[in-house]
Design an enzyme around this catalytic site. Sequence first.
Site: not given
Length: 422
Positions: A191, A161-162, A255, A141
């Site tokens: 991502h 990427c998984h 939150r 990355n």
Amino acid sequence: MKIVFVGAGSVVFTQGLLTDLVAYPELRGAHIALHDIAAERLEVAEAVARRIGVADVSATLDRRKALDGADFVINMIQVGGYEATVTDFEIPARYGLRQTIADTIGAGGVFRALRTFPVLDALAADIAELCPDAWLLNYTNPMAMNVWYLSGKVRNVVGLCHSVYWTMHDLAALVGVPYEEVSYLAAGVNHQAWVLRFEREGENLYDRLDLADPELSRRVRVDMCRRLGYYPTETSEHSAEYIPWLMHHDSEIERLRIPVGEYVRISEENLREYKRTRDAVRHGGDLAPQGTGEYAPQIIHSMVTGTPRVIYGNVVNDGLISNLPAGCVVEVPCVVDANGVQPTRVGALPPQCAALNQAYVSVNELTVRAALEGRPEHVRHALMVDPNTSASLTLPQIWSLADDLTRAHWDLLPRSLRQLDL
């Protein structure tokens, strides 16, 4: 056949990939060449490989020796290691800039890319000379920036990427359907891709997701799905820092339970896991290697045997996603067989999803251009348009932050970008 691991000192990940490789009978005769710049880690990786049952393995600190005659090169380097990662968190934090993972975009992702590019230059030059037809399978990355930077420098490259795979496992579990029975399509950027189709035998499984569930609704990506209509393919801690509405607000941190600084904690656990593995190797302890389900071994098996598979890859956008810029790096389904990795044309993303991806792509482009064109002002421009950074800091702060990170990573950056006080 020769498979090279560059950055093999990532011992735990190396162990998982090797376990996957030796599970294929057709690949057990391959020569595995391990390379790293850290002698101790390389020694441990070689011992792990032998314990797993790799029949033909070598380990060398000489990258060129490892690459000579390679068929596949698996790249998983981390330039600067743990210390640079901590720097990428601590310096922005002094300005009030909060990050969670900091390896993709944002201040951390930009400088992680900039210190990786010089090593990628050297790796690409060696591949072009010593194994020009090899497939470079990149795990390092920031994925999209690195693959974009490598495009044109090597003949065959795909980023792996998984996130899509595990997202779909998680979604299948949430709706109570076995993963093997689910069909899906995802596309976007690494991502921050989007689950565009989620079905079983024609049933839209999105209809089974209870987005109002009090527990689920406190996840960032569930909140995004509720508002955008599509589920993002990366974890909530990742997703939180790719958008401008969360990290600057204490109320949103609470939150959505956003774990600020999470990757520092993950990195510390990785160091502990490495030490456990090292000690197990040295003292005869159990390793208990487990497969990963990662794409690299599947790609190698498909190309060697001709077995067709569909994986998700990060590749140059040559008309694959019509409403993202040509030449950027996108994540799309790819067919893999003896002919290599063949991306699928997806067409247009939903406009709201493409709009968020466009902000991500802009950070990528300015960072890559900064290095390719030797323009340090583009480093500042990348931070200016980054969603989280621009929402959290003023322009003078962004300029000062860029100077501080440049000083901190000075020796690792491209020479043309070692400029301050622009």
